[in-house]
Design an enzyme around this catalytic site. Structure first.
Site, PDB file in Angstrom:
ATOM      1  N   ARG A 108       0.881  -1.178   0.000  1.00 14.85           N
ATOM      2  CA  ARG A 108       0.000   0.000   0.000  1.00 14.85           C
ATOM      3  C   ARG A 108       0.910   1.217   0.000  1.00 14.85           C
ATOM      4  NH1 ARG A 108      -5.324   1.393   3.407  1.00 14.85           N
ATOM      5  NH2 ARG A 108      -6.057   0.016   1.740  1.00 14.85           N
ATOM      6  N   HIS A 135      -7.118   1.045  -6.712  1.00 16.23           N
ATOM      7  CA  HIS A 135      -7.339   0.110  -5.599  1.00 16.23           C
ATOM      8  C   HIS A 135      -8.134  -1.084  -6.138  1.00 16.23           C
ATOM      9  CE1 HIS A 135      -7.449  -1.425  -1.660  1.00 16.23           C
ATOM     10  NE2 HIS A 135      -8.338  -0.643  -1.079  1.00 16.23           N
ATOM     11  N   GLN A 138     -10.330  -3.586  -3.971  1.00 19.08           N
ATOM     12  CA  GLN A 138     -11.625  -3.108  -3.488  1.00 19.08           C
ATOM     13  C   GLN A 138     -12.729  -3.416  -4.501  1.00 19.08           C
ATOM     14  OE1 GLN A 138     -12.282  -1.714  -0.388  1.00 19.08           O
ATOM     15  NE2 GLN A 138     -14.363  -2.160  -1.051  1.00 19.08           N
ATOM     16  N   ASP A 230     -17.125   7.203  -1.571  1.00 19.58           N
ATOM     17  CA  ASP A 230     -15.914   7.017  -0.778  1.00 19.58           C
ATOM     18  C   ASP A 230     -15.694   8.335  -0.034  1.00 19.58           C
ATOM     19  OD1 ASP A 230     -13.419   6.205   0.189  1.00 19.58           O
ATOM     20  OD2 ASP A 230     -12.371   6.471  -1.716  1.00 19.58           O
ATOM     21  N   HIS A 269     -19.721   1.253   0.046  1.00 13.40           N
ATOM     22  CA  HIS A 269     -18.668   2.206   0.452  1.00 13.40           C
ATOM     23  C   HIS A 269     -17.485   1.361   0.895  1.00 13.40           C
ATOM     24  CE1 HIS A 269     -16.490   5.303   2.580  1.00 13.40           C
ATOM     25  NE2 HIS A 269     -17.457   6.198   2.509  1.00 13.40           N
ATOM     26  N   CYS A 270     -16.297   1.679   0.398  1.00 16.28           N
ATOM     27  CA  CYS A 270     -15.118   0.844   0.704  1.00 16.28           C
ATOM     28  C   CYS A 270     -14.706   0.929   2.165  1.00 16.28           C
ATOM     29  CB  CYS A 270     -13.958   1.257  -0.191  1.00 16.28           C
ATOM     30  SG  CYS A 270     -13.431   2.970   0.039  1.00 16.28           S
ATOM     31  N   ARG A 297     -13.698  -8.386   1.121  1.00 12.14           N
ATOM     32  CA  ARG A 297     -12.301  -8.050   0.880  1.00 12.14           C
ATOM     33  C   ARG A 297     -11.415  -9.254   1.162  1.00 12.14           C
ATOM     34  NH1 ARG A 297     -10.012  -3.111   0.735  1.00 12.14           N
ATOM     35  NH2 ARG A 297      -8.253  -4.480   0.288  1.00 12.14           N
TER      36      ARG A 297
END
Ligand code: CP
Ligand code: NVA
Length: 321
Positions: A108, A135, A138, A230, A269-270, A297
């Site tokens: 990351r 990302h 996600q 987000d 929403h992540c 995830r």
């Protein structure tokens, strides 16, 4: 089928629609076998992953560490203060060392370039655990959640309302690849990256996905089946917070907005979530799939790691995508 073995997972752009469906199929299969059937399934016994985090994380860290453990392997978390990388040692040198010990590297990072260098230098597969640009993990989880909820993905009309950021970019690639219709509404000057938009539109042109971009949240949400947003202030943008809160006025997902847009929708929403971008009644409401999305995830990153390390054929029939 070993076409995913050894491949880096940096962007959905590099994966075919069949590759993405294979990863989703495997993720649903792993959830069925391990969670629903209570099977102990440890094909990655003895395998290891090094996890580099230049930024905070709850889901990406936990899903990878616990997901790899479930498959029999072991992950080692390396936070910003834990290793020499970037401070005392070049990315190139660290990449070579980590690749000598770990079977997979997940990172990351701030700049996406860092991942490209890592992937070039490391002889093991590299996973993008979020960069300033993308990302992709996600979006696998989001697509898995939509599949579970609707029974298919192509045919779900998606509205992205908010910042044209890393999640939005990966969503654009994912929708383009799978032929999923997408409306994007961002405030002026927060539109998605131009080059990514051009590339995604080109892919969408081939798969028949209809893409619309604009600055009107209600128009974007019109008859959408899935509303996705987000945070307005991503990691690394903290000093722009006041300006962003002002510029995103009118972009909060709330009942009034969605009533005007009409339709039946689910909400994604992540996470992590702040109150300004979505009201509590929606975020905690019955249309919200955010907890299922967060759990997914784990199943999706497990599928990515499994396919990177060995061929795998799911035991359940292929779901409809
Ligand atoms: N959605 C997501 O990537 O969350 P974390 O920042 O907690 O990893
Ligand atoms: N856009 C957010 C996503 C966090 C998972 C960020 O980059 O901080």
């Amino acid at each position: 089928d070993n076409r995913l073995v050894g491949r880096d997972f940096l962007s959905l752009k590099n994966f075919s629609s069949d590759d993405i469906k294979q990863l989703l199929w495997t993720a649903i299969d792993l959830k069925t076998r391990i969670k629903e059937n209570g099977e102990v399934f440890q094909p990655l016994k003895g395998k290891t992953a090094a996890l580099i985090f230049q930024k905070r994380s709850t889901r990406t860290r936990l899903s990878t560490e616990l997901g790899l453990a479930k498959l029999g392997g072991h992950a080692c978390f390396l936070g910003p203060d834990d290793i020499h990388l970037g401070v005392n040692e070049s990315v190139k040198d660290s990449a070579r060392v980590l690749a000598g010990m770990a079977d997979i590297i997940l990172a990351r990072v701030f700049g996406h370039d860092f991942l490209e260098i890592l992937a070039d230098e490391a002889k093991v597969p590299v996973i993008n655990g979020l960069s300033d640009l993308l990302h992709p993990l996600q979006i696998l989880a989001d697509f898995m959640t939509l599949q579970e909820n609707f029974g298919y993905i192509r045919g779900v009309k998606i509205a992205w309302i908010g910042d044209g950021n890393n999640i939005c970019h990966s969503l654009m690639y994912g929708c383009a690849k799978l032929g999923v219709d997408l409306n994007v509404a961002t405030p002026a000057s927060y539109e998605p990256n131009h080059a990514i938009t051009v590339e995604a539109m080109k892919i969408a042109g081939k798969t028949g996905a209809s893409f619309n971009f604009g600055n009107d949240p209600v128009a974007a949400a019109y008859r959408a089946d899935a509303i996705i947003t987000d945070t307005w202030v991503s990691m690394g943008q903290e000093e722009e917070k006041q300006k962003r809160l002002k510029d995103f006025t009118g972009y909060q997902i709330n009942r009034k907005m969605l009533k005007e847009a009409g339709g039946n929708w689910v909400f994604l929403h992540c996470l992590p979530r702040k109150q300004e971008e979505v009201t509590d009644d929606i975020f905690y409401g019955e249309e919200s799939l955010v907890w299922q999305e967060a759990e997914n995830r784990m199943w999706t990153v497990m599928a990515v790691m499994l396919h990177q390390l060995q061929p795998y054929r799911p035991t359940i029939p292929m779901p409809k995508f």
